[in-house]
Design an enzyme around this catalytic site. Structure first.
Site, PDB file in Angstrom:
ATOM      1  CE  LYS A 141      -3.651   2.779   2.636  1.00  0.00           C
ATOM      2  NZ  LYS A 141      -4.249   2.353   3.729  1.00  0.00           N
TER       3      LYS A 141
ATOM      4  CE  LYS B  74      -5.964   2.310  -0.560  1.00  0.00           C
ATOM      5  NZ  LYS B  74      -5.995   2.293   0.695  1.00  0.00           N
TER       6      LYS B  74
HETATM    7  C1  PBG Z   1      -7.113   3.550   5.604  1.00  0.00           C
HETATM    8  C2  PBG Z   1      -7.786   2.841   4.194  1.00  0.00           C
HETATM    9  C3  PBG Z   1      -7.531   4.441   2.735  1.00  0.00           C
HETATM   10  C4  PBG Z   1      -7.746   3.437   1.757  1.00  0.00           C
HETATM   11  C5  PBG Z   1      -8.464   2.586   2.048  1.00  0.00           C
HETATM   12  N1  PBG Z   1      -8.138   1.988   3.772  1.00  0.00           N
HETATM   13  C6  PBG Z   1      -7.103   5.313   3.510  1.00  0.00           C
HETATM   14  C7  PBG Z   1      -5.865   5.503   3.201  1.00  0.00           C
HETATM   15  O1  PBG Z   1      -5.181   5.407   3.972  1.00  0.00           O
HETATM   16  O2  PBG Z   1      -5.582   7.163   4.321  1.00  0.00           O
HETATM   17  C8  PBG Z   1      -7.898   4.355   0.446  1.00  0.00           C
HETATM   18  C9  PBG Z   1      -9.254   3.843  -0.812  1.00  0.00           C
HETATM   19  C10 PBG Z   1      -9.461   4.299  -2.225  1.00  0.00           C
HETATM   20  O3  PBG Z   1      -8.908   5.734  -1.805  1.00  0.00           O
HETATM   21  O4  PBG Z   1     -10.266   4.331  -1.949  1.00  0.00           O
HETATM   22  N2  PBG Z   1      -7.034   2.938   5.797  1.00  0.00           N
END
Ligand code: PBG
Length: 333
Positions: free
Chosen positions: A196, A256
């Site tokens: 991520k 992601k």
């Molecule tokens: C929370 C989380 C996020 C997303 C999914 N879970 C945001 C972040 O890490 O700031 C993003 C999902 C999206 O942008 O569609 N940890």
């Protein structure tokens, strides 16, 4: 011309093209992300046209609709009331919190639908971070993990099938696996947000949950998540994360965002035999929606082409806000 090879031979007709097609999309590939809130109305999310914050009653109908379109998994995100946010995010393991109630209700109404959750503190943290922020402004790793384990257990108790740690703390997959097993939830799986990245593509999501990092006191709060989410310049590091998550017991690995990281999906596909998921995140969705609204692109074609690119890169599953639209379009084809 005297050509032996003419690749166009296999592109001559729709029928021929469909015979040699290497990848395909099915609604069962999709995981549909949904936002829930405590209010009674269905609220459109400003930067995500076609995406809403759902009250629980309406959520059931939307999930039923997804099921009828062939979608077999949803992931839930809570818009938590400001009054419940704290520095340690302890609301995340409130058994009567929004997410456990939503899971219980969905499992009662639609027991066959797979329910995935998100494990991280950001929707519950007054600082908007995925972990607990120390007085010095450090996002604490080991202290956070204790909370994440409790959050995962509460979600499993409510009936979650797949727990999705999205926080990027070190060692959280192993700790959550152990915590789940200790409580008798050895059947509950972990879909880890393995690679991520610290990405600007999450902007619209943070608007949906009102969860962006922010400073409300004297405490220094990091402006972004770059001390725990990955640096977008790095690819080999994703392999290290994948190896660790596998060793720690992850069942599915996720990359992601998706579109700007197709190379990472491809590399994880080659490194691991586990199922791979791609998260087609909020910013990717918003860009398509905005251009489509202006009439600059054809939404259906662009969405299906994009989703197919995740399959081609090597992912088995795709988390996407386009899930229902795409499932409808696939039915028409
Ligand atoms: C929370 C989380 C996020 C997303 C999914 N879970 C945001 C972040 O890490 O700031 C993003 C999902 C999206 O942008 O569609 N940890």
């Amino acid at each position: 011309m005297d050509l032996t090879y003419r690749p166009r031979r296999l592109r001559r007709s729709h029928a021929l093209r469909s015979m040699v097609r290497e990848n395909s999309l099915s609604p069962a590939d999709f995981i549909y992300p949904l936002f829930v809130h405590e209010a009674n109305d269905v609220q459109q999310i400003g930067a995500m046209p076609g995406s809403y914050r759902w009250p629980l009653e309406a959520l059931i109908k939307e999930v039923e609709r997804a099921w009828s379109l062939g979608i077999r998994c949803v992931v839930l995100f809570p818009k938590v009331d400001e009054s419940l946010k704290t520095e340690d995010g302890a609301e995340c393991f409130n058994e009567k919190g929004l997410i456990p109630r939503a899971i219980e209700l969905l499992k009662k109404e639609l027991p066959e639908m797979t329910i995935m959750t998100d494990v991280a503190l950001d929707p519950y943290s007054i600082d908007g971070h995925d972990g607990i922020v120390s007085p010095e402004g450090i996002v604490l790793n080991d202290e956070t993990i204790e909370f994440l384990c409790r959050q995962a257990i509460v979600q499993a108790q409510a009936g979650a099938d797949l727990i999705g740690p999205s926080d990027m703390m070190d060692g959280r997959v192993g700790a959550i696996r152990e915590a789940l097993d200790d409580e008798g939830f050895e059947q509950v799986g972990i879909i880890s947000y393995t690679a991520k990245y610290a990405s600007a593509y999450y902007g619209p999501f943070r608007e949906a949950l009102d969860s962006a990092p922010r400073s409300i006191s004297e405490k220094p709060i990091p402006k972004d998540k770059s001390t725990y989410q990955m640096d977008s310049a790095n690819a080999r590091e994703a392999i290290i994360e994948a190896q660790l998550d596998e060793q720690e017991g992850a069942d599915i690995l996720m990359v992601k965002p998706g579109l700007a990281y197709l190379d990472i999906i491809h590399r994880l596909r080659e490194e691991s035999e586990l199922p791979i998921a791609a998260y087609n995140v909020s910013g990717e969705y918003s860009m398509v929606k905005a251009a489509a609204e202006k009439g600059w692109i054809d939404e259906k074609s662009v969405v299906l082409e994009t989703l197919l690119s995740f399959k081609r890169a090597g992912s088995d599953l795709i988390l996407t806000y386009h899930a229902c639209d795409a499932a409808e379009w696939l039915k028409q084809e």
